[in-house]
Design a protein around this motif. Structure first.
Motif, short mmCIF file in Angstrom:
data_model
loop_
_atom_site.label_atom_id
_atom_site.label_comp_id
_atom_site.label_asym_id
_atom_site.label_seq_id
_atom_site.Cartn_x
_atom_site.Cartn_y
_atom_site.Cartn_z
N GLU A 86 38.00 14.60 -19.52
CA GLU A 86 38.91 13.87 -19.43
C GLU A 86 40.48 14.76 -19.95
OE1 GLU A 86 37.60 9.67 -20.94
OE2 GLU A 86 36.76 9.90 -18.89
N ASN A 87 39.79 15.63 -21.09
CA ASN A 87 40.79 15.73 -22.42
C ASN A 87 40.92 17.15 -21.88
OD1 ASN A 87 41.56 13.88 -23.65
ND2 ASN A 87 39.24 13.62 -23.99
N LEU A 88 40.73 17.57 -20.59
CA LEU A 88 40.69 19.07 -20.08
C LEU A 88 42.33 19.57 -19.79
CD1 LEU A 88 38.30 20.48 -17.89
CD2 LEU A 88 38.58 20.96 -20.46
N SER A 89 42.95 20.75 -20.76
CA SER A 89 44.71 20.46 -20.64
C SER A 89 45.15 21.31 -18.80
CB SER A 89 44.85 21.87 -21.40
OG SER A 89 44.11 22.96 -21.18
N SER A 90 44.32 21.69 -18.03
CA SER A 90 44.57 22.26 -17.06
C SER A 90 43.59 21.35 -16.03
CB SER A 90 44.74 23.66 -17.65
OG SER A 90 44.65 24.46 -15.62
N PRO A 91 44.07 20.80 -14.55
CA PRO A 91 43.05 20.87 -13.73
C PRO A 91 41.95 22.36 -13.25
CG PRO A 91 45.15 19.91 -12.73
CD PRO A 91 45.03 21.26 -14.43
N SER A 92 42.82 23.03 -13.69
CA SER A 92 41.90 24.31 -12.95
C SER A 92 40.81 25.42 -13.96
CB SER A 92 42.96 24.87 -12.12
OG SER A 92 43.51 26.02 -12.93
N ALA A 93 40.93 24.43 -15.30
CA ALA A 93 40.38 24.75 -16.14
C ALA A 93 38.87 25.48 -16.18
CB ALA A 93 40.28 24.33 -17.54
N LEU A 94 37.93 26.76 -16.45
CA LEU A 94 37.16 26.75 -16.28
C LEU A 94 36.63 26.68 -17.38
CD1 LEU A 94 34.78 28.25 -14.32
CD2 LEU A 94 35.63 30.63 -16.04
N VAL A 95 34.70 25.47 -16.79
CA VAL A 95 34.02 25.46 -18.15
C VAL A 95 32.83 26.19 -18.00
CG1 VAL A 95 33.17 23.08 -18.75
CG2 VAL A 95 35.49 23.53 -17.82
N VAL A 96 32.53 26.80 -18.71
CA VAL A 96 31.23 27.47 -19.21
C VAL A 96 30.11 26.51 -19.96
CG1 VAL A 96 30.00 29.34 -19.99
CG2 VAL A 96 32.14 29.76 -19.13
N LEU A 97 29.33 26.17 -19.25
CA LEU A 97 27.94 25.22 -19.76
C LEU A 97 26.46 25.95 -20.06
CD1 LEU A 97 27.83 22.30 -17.56
CD2 LEU A 97 29.05 22.27 -19.90
N LEU A 98 26.35 25.82 -21.29
CA LEU A 98 25.07 26.64 -21.78
C LEU A 98 24.31 25.97 -21.66
CD1 LEU A 98 26.66 28.91 -23.93
CD2 LEU A 98 26.19 29.88 -21.70
N ASP A 99 22.96 26.25 -21.27
CA ASP A 99 21.38 25.74 -22.51
C ASP A 99 20.10 26.12 -22.25
OD1 ASP A 99 20.12 23.58 -21.99
OD2 ASP A 99 19.10 23.62 -19.71
N GLY A 100 19.98 25.94 -24.03
CA GLY A 100 19.04 26.40 -23.80
C GLY A 100 18.81 28.07 -24.66
N VAL A 101 20.43 28.65 -24.86
CA VAL A 101 20.64 28.92 -26.19
C VAL A 101 20.37 29.12 -26.96
CG1 VAL A 101 22.25 31.06 -26.78
CG2 VAL A 101 22.58 29.69 -24.36
N THR A 102 19.14 29.90 -27.41
CA THR A 102 18.38 30.11 -28.29
C THR A 102 18.52 31.68 -29.65
OG1 THR A 102 16.55 31.01 -28.47
CG2 THR A 102 16.65 29.03 -28.28
N ASP A 103 19.09 32.09 -29.09
CA ASP A 103 19.76 33.78 -30.48
C ASP A 103 21.12 33.53 -30.31
OD1 ASP A 103 20.61 36.21 -30.83
OD2 ASP A 103 19.54 36.77 -29.48
N PRO A 104 22.11 32.74 -31.77
CA PRO A 104 23.02 32.49 -32.24
C PRO A 104 24.04 34.13 -31.72
CG PRO A 104 22.07 32.94 -34.23
CD PRO A 104 21.11 32.92 -32.53
N GLN A 105 23.87 35.11 -31.38
CA GLN A 105 24.02 36.55 -31.22
C GLN A 105 24.42 36.71 -29.86
OE1 GLN A 105 22.05 39.40 -32.55
NE2 GLN A 105 23.16 39.51 -35.12
N ASN A 106 23.31 36.07 -28.40
CA ASN A 106 23.86 35.98 -27.55
C ASN A 106 25.02 34.97 -27.53
OD1 ASN A 106 21.93 37.55 -26.16
ND2 ASN A 106 20.47 36.25 -26.31
N TYR A 107 24.87 33.59 -28.04
CA TYR A 107 26.21 32.95 -27.97
C TYR A 107 26.93 33.59 -27.73
CZ TYR A 107 28.27 28.37 -28.60
OH TYR A 107 28.86 27.54 -28.76
N GLY A 108 27.24 34.11 -29.44
CA GLY A 108 28.54 35.02 -29.70
C GLY A 108 28.90 35.42 -28.05
N ALA A 109 28.31 36.43 -28.13
CA ALA A 109 28.59 37.35 -26.54
C ALA A 109 29.04 36.20 -25.78
CB ALA A 109 27.66 38.31 -26.15
#
Length: 118
Positions: A86-109
């Motif tokens: 609801e609070n996205l600033s643009s209707p065409s915004a790209l959203v990345v959803l992640l599930d099960g990422v356990t390595d903080p370096q992968n998350y950072g990348a």
């Protein structure tokens, strides 16, 4: 419960909005640790230079020379997916959803890659 961050990107991002009582431990002197030291000092975070043996006990043998200790753990915000969308600033915004990422370096990348693509 304290949490210790050991990777440069995680430390750098956390120092941009640090929790109260955080301490940056430095065990090696190099350009990256110097930059983290400077950022911590600008944010009013205590910087502690540790002798090699003490730093190795804190950060392990395969350390990179800096560790950020967060006494209360990392601060997080919880937000429902509905509220977020609801609070996205643009209707065409790209959203990345992640599930099960356990390595903080992968998350950072993943975050750095998403940032590069705007």
């Amino acid at each position: 419960m304290a949490e210790t961050l050991l990777n440069f990107h995680g430390i750098e991002e956390t120092l941009k909005d640090p929790p109260e009582g955080a301490v940056l431990h430095v065990g090696k002197k190099n350009a990256r640790t110097d930059a983290l030291r400077e950022l911590a000092q600008r944010r009013g975070i205590r910087v502690q230079d540790d002798p090699p043996e003490a730093f190795e006990r804190l950060a392990g043998k395969e350390n990179r020379g800096a560790a950020l200790v967060l006494p209360g753990g990392r601060k997080t915000r919880e937000l429902s997916i509905e509220s977020f969308l609801e609070n996205l600033s643009s209707p065409s915004a790209l959203v990345v959803l992640l599930d099960g990422v356990t390595d903080p370096q992968n998350y950072g990348a993943i975050l750095r890659s998403a940032d590069q693509f705007g």
